[in-house]
Design an enzyme around this catalytic site. Sequence first.
Site, mmCIF file in Angstrom:
data_model
loop_
_atom_site.group_PDB
_atom_site.id
_atom_site.type_symbol
_atom_site.label_atom_id
_atom_site.label_comp_id
_atom_site.label_asym_id
_atom_site.label_seq_id
_atom_site.Cartn_x
_atom_site.Cartn_y
_atom_site.Cartn_z
ATOM 1 N N LYS A 280 5.618 5.729 0.951
ATOM 2 C CA LYS A 280 4.386 5.031 1.320
ATOM 3 C C LYS A 280 4.011 5.364 2.764
ATOM 4 C CE LYS A 280 4.995 0.899 -1.573
ATOM 5 N NZ LYS A 280 3.765 1.056 -2.374
ATOM 6 N N ARG A 354 7.827 -0.908 -12.651
ATOM 7 C CA ARG A 354 7.863 -0.818 -14.114
ATOM 8 C C ARG A 354 9.172 -0.180 -14.594
ATOM 9 N NH1 ARG A 354 2.363 2.579 -13.842
ATOM 10 N NH2 ARG A 354 2.215 1.378 -11.924
#
Length: 495
Positions: A280, A354
């Site tokens: 990120k 996920r």
Amino acid sequence: MQFVSISGQIDQLSTPCLILPVYSEGEQDTLTEAFDQANDGQIANILERGDANGKAGNTLLIQMPASHKTERVLLVGFGERGKTSEQDFNKAASASINALKSLPIKSVCSALLNVEVINKAPQWKVRQSVIKSQEALYQYNQTLTSSAPEAYQLERCEILVVAGISSDEIEQAANTAASIANGIEVAKKLADLPGNICTPSYLADSAIALGKQYDSLKVTVLDEAEMEELGMGSLLSVSRGSRQPAKLISMEHCGGPASQKPVVIIGKGLTFDAGGISIKPSSGMDEMKYDMCGGASVFGVMQMCAELNLPINVVGIVPSSENLPDGDANKPGDIVTSMAGLTIEILNTDAEGRLILCDALTYAAKFEPEVVIDIATLTGACVVALGKHATGLLANNDELADELLAAGKNAGDKAWQLPLWEEYQPQLKSNFADLANIGGPAGGTITAACFLSRFTEDYKWAHLDIAGTAWKSGSDKGATGRPVHMLSQFILDRC
Ligand code: BES
Ligand code: MN
Ligand code: ZN
């Protein structure tokens, strides 16, 4: 803070501070007027001058003469009379405590049950007052030394009995609310901790400690070897990028009959999300310590269930890991095999939530769930779509979705449903695995849920994306404790 009910004549109350409602328009509150009539109409004067305006959340503190049993009066605005909305009420309840919390006052007496809120029973007002008060009194101090805030002195709130609710009913509602408020606080405390303290092992130890505190709670923690045994290749692939070992935490509250299928709640417990190799940007990355807010909300709800000894079976599961860019971390293009047997092509290592949730969702089947709800700070796309006010809700069962939406509305901890249509599934197609872990830039919250839906085909399931609602940025940076209230309401409705 402790909440008790009290009855008595409004102008005869011995209290350091009496909280009285005022309105911006229409006639004033009957209790406020009765008090004012016994006190030379001073409040009417103040309203006339405009020092207090009755707008929702506006407050004014008045000192009473030394001889008076009521030492102070706090006027609190609830908006236009007869038109007080749920939001107005909540705002006013928070504002009253915010106005008083730094004063040397140990106890207050509140007449706010006299305010009519559209479509809301007195019990609702008690509940919101308790929760908003405890929220206003929350102080982070775990890692503060010289800058630690001074503790507030407020410890007791007397709620005046009004027509339509008995003192027993007030205390019962306050008791339930106190446990929800405690649950919210547990979630905030865990979430506000930094990633170097709140690691997967720290969460596991917290769960074990919670289990020791309550007889109804059975806690188990799986380590990486045990997860390996179960074939949780997807969850473990995320953890490989970090030196902290992953943990799979289960907390079972057995309050219902043994034959009752449990509600299973699963919270993403990613204690720090740097993105992995798909790293990120550095700006604001500190906020990714909040990537375990879903897990934290599971802790809060489990504690609430245990504290109230609710007659229902609830299982809380928290898959916990870090997501860091180690030499052994997942790489874009890597393919892993999930516990369900489906292979996953990891096209972006930052879509790790996920990857840990899918194995936890498969694991959940062993509890033979009535319903499964997962809670996760899953997608930045959800913040774009819904902002900071609504939690994203997607479900493979409309009744379950409606039940959650209603619970959220009632609690003032709202969700908004997004479609989980077949049409979105092809976005997850991979040339090299059964599915890819990202679905491109379009509909990111929906395709994330589509990914999870591939692992939830055997039971009724709902997904809550709390990326926008779980914490606040800016000067007010901190966890919100959402959606503990929504989930608590959901569970209470089922009891
Ligand atoms: N934890 C983040 C989601 C997130 C982002 C929560 C911002 C709160 C604020 C999640 O693991 C993530 O990184 N998601 C990616 C998915 C993308 C790579 C498909 C995202 O949202 O950018
Ligand atoms: Mn991520
Ligand atoms: Zn994440």
